[in-house]
Scaffold this motif. Structure first.
Motif, PDB file in Angstrom:
ATOM      1  N   ASP A  95      40.911  55.566 -24.560  1.00  0.00           N
ATOM      2  CA  ASP A  95      42.081  56.382 -24.238  1.00  0.00           C
ATOM      3  C   ASP A  95      41.805  57.365 -23.104  1.00  0.00           C
ATOM      4  O   ASP A  95      42.742  57.942 -22.537  1.00  0.00           O
ATOM      5  N   ARG A  96      40.517  57.553 -22.757  1.00  0.00           N
ATOM      6  CA  ARG A  96      40.169  58.526 -21.713  1.00  0.00           C
ATOM      7  C   ARG A  96      39.433  57.915 -20.533  1.00  0.00           C
ATOM      8  O   ARG A  96      39.171  58.595 -19.545  1.00  0.00           O
ATOM      9  N   ILE A  97      39.053  56.648 -20.636  1.00  0.00           N
ATOM     10  CA  ILE A  97      38.356  55.972 -19.544  1.00  0.00           C
ATOM     11  C   ILE A  97      39.148  54.728 -19.159  1.00  0.00           C
ATOM     12  O   ILE A  97      39.422  53.871 -19.998  1.00  0.00           O
ATOM     13  N   THR A  98      39.516  54.641 -17.903  1.00  0.00           N
ATOM     14  CA  THR A  98      40.271  53.501 -17.382  1.00  0.00           C
ATOM     15  C   THR A  98      39.424  52.761 -16.359  1.00  0.00           C
ATOM     16  O   THR A  98      38.825  53.386 -15.480  1.00  0.00           O
ATOM     17  N   LEU A  99      39.369  51.445 -16.480  1.00  0.00           N
ATOM     18  CA  LEU A  99      38.575  50.622 -15.573  1.00  0.00           C
ATOM     19  C   LEU A  99      39.469  49.750 -14.698  1.00  0.00           C
ATOM     20  O   LEU A  99      40.563  49.368 -15.113  1.00  0.00           O
ATOM     21  N   ILE A 100      38.947  49.439 -13.513  1.00  0.00           N
ATOM     22  CA  ILE A 100      39.699  48.594 -12.600  1.00  0.00           C
ATOM     23  C   ILE A 100      38.706  47.767 -11.779  1.00  0.00           C
ATOM     24  O   ILE A 100      37.620  48.245 -11.425  1.00  0.00           O
ATOM     25  N   GLU A 101      39.073  46.533 -11.501  1.00  0.00           N
ATOM     26  CA  GLU A 101      38.240  45.680 -10.663  1.00  0.00           C
ATOM     27  C   GLU A 101      38.627  45.879  -9.209  1.00  0.00           C
ATOM     28  O   GLU A 101      39.817  45.901  -8.859  1.00  0.00           O
ATOM     29  N   GLY A 102      37.629  46.038  -8.350  1.00  0.00           N
ATOM     30  CA  GLY A 102      37.933  46.222  -6.947  1.00  0.00           C
ATOM     31  C   GLY A 102      36.701  46.498  -6.118  1.00  0.00           C
ATOM     32  O   GLY A 102      35.592  46.653  -6.637  1.00  0.00           O
ATOM     33  N   ASP A 103      36.911  46.577  -4.814  1.00  0.00           N
ATOM     34  CA  ASP A 103      35.857  46.789  -3.836  1.00  0.00           C
ATOM     35  C   ASP A 103      35.722  48.289  -3.562  1.00  0.00           C
ATOM     36  O   ASP A 103      36.665  48.931  -3.097  1.00  0.00           O
ATOM     37  N   ALA A 104      34.550  48.851  -3.827  1.00  0.00           N
ATOM     38  CA  ALA A 104      34.332  50.283  -3.638  1.00  0.00           C
ATOM     39  C   ALA A 104      34.482  50.708  -2.185  1.00  0.00           C
ATOM     40  O   ALA A 104      34.730  51.884  -1.907  1.00  0.00           O
ATOM     41  N   ALA A 105      34.356  49.775  -1.250  1.00  0.00           N
ATOM     42  CA  ALA A 105      34.484  50.098   0.171  1.00  0.00           C
ATOM     43  C   ALA A 105      35.928  50.098   0.655  1.00  0.00           C
ATOM     44  O   ALA A 105      36.191  50.404   1.813  1.00  0.00           O
ATOM     45  N   ASN A 106      36.859  49.802  -0.234  1.00  0.00           N
ATOM     46  CA  ASN A 106      38.278  49.755   0.120  1.00  0.00           C
ATOM     47  C   ASN A 106      39.006  50.941  -0.496  1.00  0.00           C
ATOM     48  O   ASN A 106      39.193  50.999  -1.714  1.00  0.00           O
ATOM     49  N   PRO A 107      39.433  51.933   0.300  1.00  0.00           N
ATOM     50  CA  PRO A 107      40.086  53.115  -0.268  1.00  0.00           C
ATOM     51  C   PRO A 107      41.386  52.804  -0.995  1.00  0.00           C
ATOM     52  O   PRO A 107      41.839  53.594  -1.834  1.00  0.00           O
TER      53      PRO A 107
END
Length: 228
Positions: A95-107
């Motif tokens: 409920d307090r941590i949200t995850l997302i898949e993506g490229d850290a170099a892409n703002p």
């Protein structure tokens, strides 16, 4: 194949099996992670983003340390995110941590989170694994609030450790596609100039690791942060 897709493929390959015992082994040599968490100190109700969250270990520790903040993690590896979600569920912090898949170099990768800007952005032994690590630092700065802070901990250049140890460690890290960034401090200085922030750098464990913060000058003056 794009560079981001190639990085995702590589990371999934590296961690397909390692993710199951990653935290057990890494605690012995990913030094300084808990120092970074202690230094985060987000405001009540603040939003904290980890770019390259891996197994979720840092997010779980930080969420427990700061119960009034919300935490977000991004990683390019689906394998790692699968483990992170399992760990976060077990910790009862979904409920307090949200995850997302993506490229850290892409703002733009974090836009789907619906958070306009973050109070804290941190990188824990991430930049040494991201091929376009300078872009990843810039992407974090682009998502930072005006009074926010960036925190970094990663491998140093082993300046005060024996040469044989440095050579052995760097060769071993290379087998995991990890490259300690000799230009890290210079790039942080460059980013500080571009963003009008103060930079603090602290070598840890005789140069084994390096800890750094970027923060607004007025915020740095208020709590006495030093310069290097």
């Amino acid at each position: 194949m794009s560079e981001a897709a190639e990085t995702a493929r590589l990371m999934d390959g590296v961690y397909r099996r390692q993710r199951h015992f990653y935290d057990l082994t890494r605690k012995y040599y990913l030094l300084g992670r808990d120092l970074l968490i202690d230094e985060l100190q987000p405001p009540d109700g603040g939003a904290v983003l980890e770019l390259g969250c891996g197994t979720g270990r840092n997010l779980i520790a930080a969420a427990r340390r700061y119960p009034d903040a919300r935490f977000y993690g991004l990683d390019i590896s689906r394998q790692m995110l699968e483990t992170a979600r399992t760990n976060i569920d077990k910790a009862r912090l979904s409920d307090r941590i949200t995850l997302i898949e993506g490229d850290a170099a892409n703002p733009a990768a974090t836009e789907r989170l619906g958070v306009p800007a973050f109070d804290r952005v941190f990188y824990s032994y991430t930049l040494s694994m991201i091929p376009i690590w300078r872009e990843a630092l810039a992407a974090g700065a682009a998502r930072l609030k005006d009074d926010g802070r960036i925190h970094v901990v990663d491998f140093g250049q082993q300046q005060r450790l024996p040469g044989w140890f440095r050579n052995l460690l760097f060769a071993w890290l290379k087998s995991f596609h990890v490259t300690p960034r000799a230009e890290l401090e210079a790039e942080l200085q460059n980013l500080a100039q571009k963003t009008g922030t103060d930079l603090t750098v602290r070598p840890l464990y005789r140069g084994y690791a390096e800890y750094a913060e970027l923060r607004k000058a007025e915020a740095a003056g208020q709590d006495g942060a030093g310069h290097r």
